[in-house]
Scaffold this motif. Structure first.
Motif: not given
Lengths: 684, 314, 176
Positions: B134-145
């Motif tokens: 999951c690249p979002a966890i260390a990534g651009a997750h401004h709009n994530h869960a």
């Protein structure tokens, strides 16, 4: 019977509302093949392999062009900022940024080309990259100085030390994208030895000259046309990848080839406004008179090509101060090369300067309007040159009157409407005016009409309509007798639609040609070039000015900010067509609103790649974000330039973000020093 | 886009027979065609179910409202009974996408839309290919869960409609070759766990035929409020569907989890302490686990629960 | 041999019926532009994120970039080229010219088709996201500027012609 100064709808209006207006991707061509571009997915490295065999036999595929079989390009080709490595497409295996084109797949149909491009196997040897922009990055170095060079007037440190009040703050703006609605598209074919192209760009002559250099052709061997252009905002000022790749493919496959970038490709491989990080120190006496402005912006660039985000343009001219110091730092990173975007330098620079001025007014306890009025300079604060015409005060006063600024309570967070906080803010702006050499040809036709030919373009600016009016007056004829020809590199050297210098440059050429034709008693054909007469323009501070006023609501429970009112008063020289000019400055203000509230290129911190390279992720203002906007013009005239025009293409963008940010402070009591003013920056 | 065969289903059975293997049902296509262009979806066959007689909204004998699966979002939002009895559903649908997309999108397709996580669209990840991270966890997750996510995936669900349907305890009806079935919306989207690629509880090849709104859940005193980074035409940052019904409050959040997030904790809290909206919100969000870049969503969700319930309370 | 990846379809565009073979992948937008010469609808994003490709499908506005041509078979398609009957511009088109509701013009065909569809939706009593009360028992929402802006938000314009577009739509509506 003057045509200049009269509000007239666009000449091409009927064509645009019936779908008849042809843009670059609309022109039917017999035997057309389609090219689909493949972009690098790593941020820095080398291509290890491109497995062309994997797609060669897919339906309709004609072939693939990559660095192993592309024609060699001339490395000297470039533009305004010198040799441009971004033009050197498919020349080697190096990947300087994610989004660099690595191949073009050409097929019989668009679907076939896209399907093959999508599965073309490309492998890379990745190398460490750096896309992390900071003002104190060790790679930072002074920016190129062909304009917005560093200045030192007075002793800025001593003046700051002597100031009663000093504001010292940092202001940040993110990577922003031009986002013209028309994706870059080119259709290229070879007519014998001659390359013909229909391309979406901002200046066919300049682009043709670059393309000729790039492919080592003589200029007469290149013809570029661009009848209607779906917006540019700077991003189509360059010889675009669509054109270079289509030219390669048309040569290789011996038939017309169309290359249209996808929306994501427009984001990843055309241009962007660089991120900026600007340190400002302003010192003033207790009565608000400025002692010092010290403005040190940093911005990011690519090692592929120089660029200047001239953030200190306004700092050098807007206010009188005893001492002014500016330094521009460029930080080379592994990023898409930045390029001018509507209001380059001035838009992010004014956000910093005009926000800092507002902070200064707050700390001094002075009306922000009054603070500006008290620092009106008599001559160029840095140059010492007289102003050609300067009507900023008129813009400020008239704007304040119409907006109802006089009753403003300057203290923050006092106005509530239900759950909403309400505030107002303003900004003063300028944008430099001038002209570049252009040529024009006018022929008196037997039927009493005049054919006026100039290599101008109309990106939606209204140039076609405005130049017709200018020609009509210059030729002492009604507009119905003017046949304007533009958008063709064969029409001779001409400046592009850019730098707010399209109308000034083209108007100059047309009026000079008309003058010459008058000397021939309105008979025959004349061709002129303005290079010499432009050189005779005396040194002056030449700028357009505006004052922008904004009213916002902020909901502290959700962080939502809405612009409720926006008013701009402009001094842009003589207004050629009030209807169209008004549209243009309002459009600029909407660009500024969008910059203030929405726009932000977001990178993945690990891969360095952009993660929001589409219109779902990169938000530009939509209908619902935009209130009714009032824009008007104060009487103004540029004495040095024929017709008295200054240019209105970019100034609308400038200042609006600061006016909105200042209004958000007035509503909430919280300063917004980073754009955009996102929900999470306002939420309480 | 990869090549594919296309057929129009003559009837439901025809669709189900054709629907196995690499096939996908096509209705509005607003998400499916989009993802096919990106190569995220690559069906070998499209079964067009748009013209099946599955559209329309009718009232059942027990007072439930039965919404046919191919009813467009527009027709759903404009339907008088929906507007009268389930206004939050109408508002949720109207808050989604654009007029054009609502004219195309269908209720069944809306439930099956994939996440708008930018990584999901652009590269392989656990949701597309299990085991790819999951690249979002260390990534651009401004709009994530912020709720219910795991290390395998932090994407959010994009539907506005499903948030309102969740608050109203809607039930999904489907058909398979083995017969018909029903799944409550609360169980329609499984928890992320370590299987983020398993996005619904539908059996393979199933075709959604209808969504049922229970009559008992009807609430003229209901509202959908969506907060986003643009005033319109943008996915939710955080949204809320809230409804006051006889003796209870129903709350669901959007934009905070891999599925519409029914706020059972807050609802139970309010049964004990009616009117304690902020405390109820805080109780619900005590389970939140924000990443470094999206902690603001906890505040936003709290504020939304509090302010919307305050405005809405009888 | 039958090619399962292609279809023979009939498309009714602006009152004219066309028989043509299409690649199943081809969108309605690309079919209109590349096969039928209707280049009025524009490709701004190809993903339903800008609205420049908006056409009317059986009278309702849709984005043609996410509509497969093969799935539009049998439907009545109206593009910007088909809005004006017999050469006479619609009042809406005239208002766009009069109020300068466009600059570059690239989004204009989508804005126009969208506005035509939107006005019909409003006339049918549809609420919008800014309609204060969506109840069907109250008065029909008045089409004010806020309603027009919300309902037209699926059509992006980068030149910033929004205020003029809204004015053109409202003036057209007021003139009946």
């Amino acid at each position: 019977m003057n045509a200049v100064g009269v509000a007239q709808p666009r000449i091409e209006g009927p064509a645009k509302v019936t779908g008849a207006a042809r843009y670059a991707a609309d022109v039917p061509i017999e035997g057309l093949a389609f090219g689909a571009v493949v972009l690098a997915t790593v941020t820095r490295g080398r291509i290890r392999d491109i497995d062309v065999d994997a797609v060669r036999n897919m339906p309709g595929v004609l072939g693939v062009i990559d660095h192993r079989n592309a024609p060699r390009l001339n490395p000297k080709a470039g533009g305004f900022f010198g040799p441009d490595g971004q033009l050197q497409l498919l020349q080697d295996e190096m990947i300087p940024f994610a989004g660099r084109p690595v191949a073009l797949v050409v097929a019989e149909t668009l679907e076939q080309a896209q399907a093959a491009a999508h599965v073309l196997p490309v492998t890379y040897d990745e190398e460490p990259h750096d896309t992390n922009f900071t003002a104190d990055h060790p790679a930072g170095r002074p920016a190129m100085t062909i304009f917005d060079e560093p200045v030192d007037v007075g002793d800025v440190e001593a003046e700051l030390a002597a100031s009663s009040v000093v504001v010292e703050e940092r202001y940040r703006t993110p990577e922003e994208y031009h986002s013209a609605m028309e994706p870059h598209s080119a259709t290229v074919w070879w007519d014998g030895e001659r390359l013909e192209a229909i391309d979406s760009n901002q200046g066919p002559f300049v682009i043709a000259a670059t393309l000729a250099t790039l492919f080592s052709l003589s200029l007469e061997k290149v013809r570029i046309r661009t009848e209607h252009v779906g917006g540019g905002f700077g991003s189509k000022g360059l010889c675009g990848p669509q054109l270079i790749l289509a030219a390669m493919a048309a040569h290789r496959f011996g038939r017309p080839v169309r290359v249209t970038l996808t929306r994501t490709q427009v984001f990843l491989t055309t241009a962007m406004r660089p991120a900026t990080d600007q340190l400002i120190r302003i010192g003033a006496d207790a009565d608000g008179r400025l002692r010092a402005i010290w403005h040190e912006p940093a911005f990011e660039i690519s090692p592929l090509v120089e660029y200047i985000e001239g953030c200190t343009e306004l700092t050098k001219t807007l206010y009188a101060a005893r001492a002014i110091r500016t330094r521009l730092t460029a930080v080379p990173l592994d990023i898409l090369p930045p390029y001018s975007m509507r209001g380059p330098g001035a838009a992010p620079g004014s956000f910093a300067l005009e926000s800092a001025m507002d902070e200064l007014a707050e700390r001094l306890g002075i009306d922000p309007l009054e603070l500006r009025l008290r620092n009106e300079p008599a001559a160029g604060p840095v140059s010492g040159l007289p102003f050609s015409s300067r009507n900023l005060v008129e813009c400020l006063r008239e704007g304040a009157h119409r907006f109802g600024w006089g009753t403003r309570d300057h203290r923050p967070r006092l106005r509530r409407e239900g759950s909403l906080l309400v505030g107002t803010g303003l900004a003063a702006t300028s944008f430099s005016a001038g002209a570049f050499p252009s040529s024009a040809t006018i022929t008196a036709e037997a039927d009493g009409t005049f054919t006026v030919a100039i290599g101008a373009t109309d990106l939606g600016t209204g140039a076609r309509t405005a130049l017709t009016a200018i020609a009509a007056d210059a030729l002492e004829a009604g507009t119905e007798r003017i046949r304007l020809r533009i958008s063709d590199s064969d029409l001779g050297p001409a400046w592009s639609a850019g730098g707010s210098r399209g109308t000034t440059s083209w108007a100059w050429a047309i009026t000079e040609a008309a003058e010459k034709l008058r000397g021939q008693e309105w008979r025959g054909t004349v061709t002129i070039d303005t290079t010499q007469s432009l050189g005779g323009l005396p040194g002056r501070e030449r700028h357009a000015y505006s004052a922008v006023f904004a009213e916002v609501t902020a909901d502290p429970a959700t962080g939502e900010v809405r612009v409720r009112r926006l008013l701009g008063m402009f001094a842009v020289g003589r207004v050629v067509n009030p209807l169209l000019a008004r549209s243009q400055v309002i459009g600029g203000m909407i660009g500024g609103l969008s910059m203030a509230l929405h726009e932000e290129g977001v990178r993945d911190p690990v891969s360095g790649r952009h993660v929001n390279a589409d219109f779902a992720g990169y938000h530009i203002a939509a209908h619902a974000d935009v209130p009714d906007i009032e824009a008007d013009f104060v009487p103004d005239h540029e004495p040095g330039i024929p017709v008295g025009v200054k240019g209105a293409g970019e100034i609308g963008n400038v200042g609006t973000a600061a006016a909105i940010a200042n209004a958000v402070w007035h509503a909430t009591g919280v300063r917004q020093r980073s754009l955009p003013i996102r929900l999470d920056r306002v939420l309480e | 886009m990869k090549e594919f065969a296309y057929q129009r289903a003559a009837d439901i059975r025809d669709a189900l027979i054709a629907g196995g293997g690499g096939a996908r049902y096509l209705a509005g296509g607003t998400n499916l065609v989009d993802l096919m262009k990106e190569g995220v979806e690559a069906p070998t066959r499209l079964i067009d179910v748009r013209r099946l007689p599955l559209d329309g909204i009718s009232e059942a004998a027990d007072g439930a409202l039965v919404i046919g699966a191919t009813t467009t979002n527009s027709d759903l939002a404009a339907h008088p009974e929906v507007r009268r009895r389930y206004p939050a559903l109408s508002q949720a649908v109207l808050a989604g996408a654009s007029g054009q997309l609502r004219n195309m999108a269908t209720v069944g397709g809306n439930l099956l839309q994939r996440t708008r996580c930018a990584y999901f669209a652009a590269q392989e990840c656990n949701k597309r290919v299990p085991g790819t991270g999951c690249p979002a966890i260390a990534g651009a997750h401004h709009n994530h869960a912020i709720l219910g996510w795991t290390r395998s995936c932090v994407a959010t669900h994009a539907s506005d409609m499903a948030v309102a349907l969740t608050a109203f305890d809607a039930i999904v009806r489907y058909e398979t070759l083995d017969g018909a079935g029903e799944i409550p919306l609360s169980e329609f989207y499984p928890p992320v766990g370590d299987t983020p690629h398993v996005e619904t509880a539908l059996p393979p090849g199933a075709l959604i035929t209808a969504v049922v709104l229970p009559g008992a859940a009807a609430s003229p005193r209901s509202r959908y409020r969506k907060v986003r980074e643009r005033a319109s035409y943008a996915f939710a940052t955080v949204s809320i569907a809230a409804a006051f019904t006889e003796g209870s409050v129903r709350i669901a959040l959007g934009g905070v989890a891999s599925r519409p997030w029914r706020c059972r904790t807050a609802e139970a809290f309010l049964l004990d302490s009616p009117g304690s909206f902020r405390a109820a919100a805080e109780a619900e969000l005590s389970a939140a686990e924000p990443l470094p870049g999206n902690g603001y969503k906890v505040t936003l969700a709290r504020n939304l629960i509090e302010t919307v319930l305050k405005e809405l309370q009888p | 041999m039958t090619n399962h990846h292609r279809s023979e379809i009939s498309l009714h565009v602006n009152g004219v019926t066309h028989r043509l073979g299409v690649d199943n992948r081809t969108t309605l937008l690309d079919t209109l532009r590349e096969n039928l010469g209707h280049t009025g609808p524009k490709k701004g994003c190809d993903h339903g994120q800008c609205g420049a490709c908006t056409v009317l499908l059986d009278g309702r506005r849709v984005v043609s970039c996410l509509t497969l041509a093969v799935a539009a078979e049998g439907a009545e398609v109206t593009t910007v080229e088909g809005l004006a009957g017999d050469g006479e511009l619609l009042p809406l088109q005239q208002a766009f010219i009069r109020f300068d509701g466009f600059q570059c013009g690239y989004c204009t065909s989508g804005q126009l088709c969208s506005a035509v569809g939107m006005l019909a939706e409003h006339a049918a009593g549809w609420p919008s996201s800014v309609t204060a009360d969506v109840s069907p028992d109250g008065p029909t929402p008045v089409l004010d500027a806020a309603e027009v802006r919300e309902r037209m938000s699926g059509n992006l314009c980068r030149c910033g012609a929004y205020p003029s577009i809204v004015r053109a739509v409202l003036e057209t509506e007021a003139a009946g």
